[in-house]
Design an enzyme around this catalytic site. Structure first.
Site, mmCIF file in Angstrom:
data_model
loop_
_atom_site.group_PDB
_atom_site.id
_atom_site.type_symbol
_atom_site.label_atom_id
_atom_site.label_comp_id
_atom_site.label_asym_id
_atom_site.label_seq_id
_atom_site.Cartn_x
_atom_site.Cartn_y
_atom_site.Cartn_z
ATOM 1 N N GLU A 1 -14.059 11.300 -2.775
ATOM 2 C CA GLU A 1 -14.705 10.710 -4.332
ATOM 3 C C GLU A 1 -15.982 9.889 -3.583
ATOM 4 O O GLU A 1 -15.857 8.958 -3.111
ATOM 5 C CB GLU A 1 -13.533 10.012 -5.053
ATOM 6 C CG GLU A 1 -14.030 9.183 -6.176
ATOM 7 C CD GLU A 1 -13.078 8.933 -7.280
ATOM 8 O OE1 GLU A 1 -11.988 9.157 -7.084
ATOM 9 O OE2 GLU A 1 -13.730 8.064 -8.156
ATOM 10 N N ASP B 1 -4.180 8.918 -12.004
ATOM 11 C CA ASP B 1 -3.820 7.272 -12.377
ATOM 12 C C ASP B 1 -5.119 6.654 -13.239
ATOM 13 O O ASP B 1 -4.970 5.659 -13.761
ATOM 14 C CB ASP B 1 -3.546 6.443 -11.340
ATOM 15 C CG ASP B 1 -4.640 6.287 -10.252
ATOM 16 O OD1 ASP B 1 -5.482 7.190 -10.187
ATOM 17 O OD2 ASP B 1 -4.360 5.471 -9.670
ATOM 18 N N SER B 2 -6.020 7.698 -13.432
ATOM 19 C CA SER B 2 -7.188 7.493 -14.194
ATOM 20 C C SER B 2 -6.735 7.140 -15.845
ATOM 21 O O SER B 2 -7.532 6.828 -16.519
ATOM 22 C CB SER B 2 -8.355 8.687 -14.165
ATOM 23 O OG SER B 2 -7.587 9.879 -14.300
ATOM 24 N N LYS C 1 -0.374 12.985 -4.641
ATOM 25 C CA LYS C 1 -1.815 12.141 -4.045
ATOM 26 C C LYS C 1 -1.587 10.812 -4.045
ATOM 27 O O LYS C 1 -1.200 9.864 -4.580
ATOM 28 C CB LYS C 1 -2.807 12.615 -5.014
ATOM 29 C CG LYS C 1 -4.211 12.222 -4.385
ATOM 30 C CD LYS C 1 -5.342 12.848 -5.239
ATOM 31 C CE LYS C 1 -5.866 12.394 -6.536
ATOM 32 N NZ LYS C 1 -6.325 10.827 -6.453
ATOM 33 N N ASP D 1 -0.787 11.587 -9.286
ATOM 34 C CA ASP D 1 -1.055 10.555 -8.466
ATOM 35 C C ASP D 1 0.031 9.648 -8.100
ATOM 36 O O ASP D 1 0.845 9.151 -9.156
ATOM 37 C CB ASP D 1 -2.387 9.869 -9.308
ATOM 38 C CG ASP D 1 -3.329 9.995 -8.676
ATOM 39 O OD1 ASP D 1 -3.891 10.610 -7.666
ATOM 40 O OD2 ASP D 1 -4.469 9.736 -9.365
ATOM 41 N N GLU E 1 -4.002 7.205 -1.944
ATOM 42 C CA GLU E 1 -5.284 7.099 -1.764
ATOM 43 C C GLU E 1 -5.196 6.139 -0.161
ATOM 44 O O GLU E 1 -4.447 5.053 -0.324
ATOM 45 C CB GLU E 1 -6.059 5.805 -2.704
ATOM 46 C CG GLU E 1 -5.797 6.818 -4.123
ATOM 47 C CD GLU E 1 -6.703 5.794 -5.278
ATOM 48 O OE1 GLU E 1 -6.957 4.686 -4.893
ATOM 49 O OE2 GLU E 1 -6.752 6.044 -6.260
HETATM 50 N N1 LIG Z 1 -13.314 8.499 -17.244
HETATM 51 C C1 LIG Z 1 -13.256 8.464 -16.124
HETATM 52 N N2 LIG Z 1 -13.919 9.175 -14.971
HETATM 53 C C2 LIG Z 1 -13.767 9.141 -13.784
HETATM 54 O O1 LIG Z 1 -14.337 10.131 -12.920
HETATM 55 C C3 LIG Z 1 -12.889 7.975 -13.405
HETATM 56 C C4 LIG Z 1 -12.157 7.361 -14.274
HETATM 57 N N3 LIG Z 1 -12.382 7.368 -15.333
HETATM 58 N N4 LIG Z 1 -11.187 6.435 -13.715
HETATM 59 C C5 LIG Z 1 -10.771 6.361 -12.355
HETATM 60 C C6 LIG Z 1 -11.740 6.681 -11.554
HETATM 61 C C7 LIG Z 1 -12.882 5.488 -11.469
HETATM 62 N N5 LIG Z 1 -14.259 6.370 -11.208
HETATM 63 C C8 LIG Z 1 -15.543 5.693 -11.112
HETATM 64 C C9 LIG Z 1 -15.814 4.802 -12.003
HETATM 65 C C10 LIG Z 1 -17.103 4.394 -11.915
HETATM 66 C C11 LIG Z 1 -17.896 4.899 -11.018
HETATM 67 C C12 LIG Z 1 -19.435 4.185 -11.070
HETATM 68 O O2 LIG Z 1 -19.640 3.274 -11.734
HETATM 69 N N6 LIG Z 1 -20.199 4.913 -9.991
HETATM 70 C C13 LIG Z 1 -21.633 4.381 -9.877
HETATM 71 C C14 LIG Z 1 -21.812 4.465 -8.372
HETATM 72 C C15 LIG Z 1 -22.693 3.159 -7.883
HETATM 73 C C16 LIG Z 1 -23.340 3.303 -6.462
HETATM 74 O O3 LIG Z 1 -24.173 3.954 -6.653
HETATM 75 O O4 LIG Z 1 -22.449 2.734 -5.661
HETATM 76 C C17 LIG Z 1 -22.239 5.648 -10.622
HETATM 77 O O5 LIG Z 1 -23.590 5.165 -10.909
HETATM 78 O O6 LIG Z 1 -21.733 6.462 -11.105
HETATM 79 C C18 LIG Z 1 -17.441 5.993 -10.098
HETATM 80 C C19 LIG Z 1 -15.994 6.444 -10.272
HETATM 81 C C20 LIG Z 1 -13.777 7.717 -11.125
HETATM 82 N N7 LIG Z 1 -12.689 7.834 -11.742
HETATM 83 C C1 LIG Z 2 -10.580 11.500 -10.492
HETATM 84 C C2 LIG Z 2 -9.169 11.888 -9.690
HETATM 85 C C3 LIG Z 2 -9.552 12.342 -8.217
HETATM 86 C C4 LIG Z 2 -8.232 10.991 -9.772
HETATM 87 O O1 LIG Z 2 -7.579 10.506 -8.594
HETATM 88 C C5 LIG Z 2 -7.642 10.485 -11.127
HETATM 89 O O2 LIG Z 2 -7.895 11.122 -12.231
HETATM 90 O O3 LIG Z 2 -6.820 9.592 -11.188
HETATM 91 MG MG LIG Z 3 -6.265 8.665 -9.076
#
Ligand SMILES: Nc1nc(=O)c2c([nH]1)NC[C@@H]1CN(c3ccc(C(=O)N[C@@H](CCC(=O)O)C(=O)O)cc3)CN21
Ligand SMILES: CC(C)C(=O)C(=O)O
Ligand SMILES: [Mg+2]
Length: 264
Positions: A181, A45-46, A112, A84, A114
């Site tokens: 994740e 669903d990304s 999948k 998803d 959540e």
């Molecule tokens: N392009 C893309 N990649 C992804 O991995 C992803 C998506 N989109 N969309 C759905 C989810 C959203 N995801 C995400 C989006 C942002 C962060 C993020 O901003 N993480 C911070 C963590 C901050 C903290 O320390 O709590 C980081 O710094 O990476 C993490 C997962 C993972 N998934």
């Molecule tokens: C990042 C993976 C685990 C996901 O759920 C997605 O792409 O939606």
């Molecule tokens: Mg997903």
């Protein structure tokens, strides 16, 4: 080459062979990933973010996922295809059955979902009715508004213990696979060792049985924010198929994820 099933992934786990998963949304990319040897493909669903341009995954519908699942299915021959279930498409067991059936009929081999304890009845019901389930714990993006942002989960002892308990309960309810994740690598290791089912990590360190990334991050074409746990393999290879092979090789030999891709 024989098809990847949940039995194949259990065999990989027992052998200590690290496997690779990647998101895919269309037949052409999925076909390339499949033929290069990516073991698991996820219609994530990304797609709400990387294809549709939304800020989160909440606007994605069951029709969106069914459409892209059918596209991916036509392009592949070996990889395990997971779809998803989107936000609010599995809020009751009855709704879960009906929507999971649509995704299986579109071509998925597993769905999948959540969530933790609240999902146990649905996981059991799906599995009993012939629909294999992959569970997803830690940073579950559909709960971004509850978390107050895309934040690492399981940092304190109480939440780490809850996530471990939920992982065990989901396995007991019939889940055949688990995605974790954005959790601390120590917690991901503990969960991976505690479960007999394979565990796939994203932003969860190197000690899970497999790794998953969003294809747009691997190919360096995500717009806006690129998660720090991801890696652009196109930059070092210059060609899409070589990039995918580099990702597979680095997961297999333990080079990816490195320290810089994990939350400590
Ligand atoms: N392009 C893309 N990649 C992804 O991995 C992803 C998506 N989109 N969309 C759905 C989810 C959203 N995801 C995400 C989006 C942002 C962060 C993020 O901003 N993480 C911070 C963590 C901050 C903290 O320390 O709590 C980081 O710094 O990476 C993490 C997962 C993972 N998934
Ligand atoms: C990042 C993976 C685990 C996901 O759920 C997605 O792409 O939606
Ligand atoms: Mg997903």
């Amino acid at each position: 080459m024989s098809k990847v099933t949940s039995s194949t992934l259990i065999k990989f786990k027992k052998e200590g062979k690290k496997f690779t998963a990647l998101t895919a949304y269309d037949a052409s990319f999925a076909g390339a990933f499949d033929s290069e040897g990516v073991d698991v493909l996820l219609v994530g669903d990304s797609l709400g973010m990387v294809l549709q341009g939304h800020d989160d995954t909440l606007p994605v519908t069951i029709a969106d996922i069914a459409y892209h699942t059918a596209c991916v299915k036509r392009g592949i021959s070996r990889a395990l295809l997971i779809a998803d279930m989107p936000f609010m498409s599995y809020s009751t067991p009855q709704q879960t059955m009906e929507n999971a059936a649509l995704l299986m009929q579109a071509g998925a081999s597993m769905v999948k979902v959540e969530g933790g304890h609240w999902l146990l009845e649905s996981v059991k019901m799906l599995t009993e009715r012939g629909i294999p389930v992959c569970a997803h714990l830690g940073l579950t993006p559909q709960s971004v508004n509850v978390f107050g942002g895309f934040k690492v989960q399981g940092r304190d002892a109480e939440n780490a213990q809850r996530i471990l308990d939920e992982a065990k309960a989901l396995q007991a309810a019939g889940a055949q696979l688990l995605v974790v994740e954005c959790i601390p690598p120590q917690l991901a290791k503990t969960i991976t060792e505690a479960l007999t089912i394979p565990v796939i990590g994203i932003g969860a360190g190197a000690d899970t049985d497999g790794q998953i990334l969003v294809m747009h991050d691997v190919l360096g074409i995500s717009s806006g924010y690129i998660p720090r746990f991801s890696k652009n393999y196109l930059k070092q290879t210059g060609e899409i198929r070589s990039a995918i092979r580099a990702y597979i090789d680095e997961v297999a030999d333990g080079t990816f994820p490195a320290e810089e891709h994990t939350f400590n």
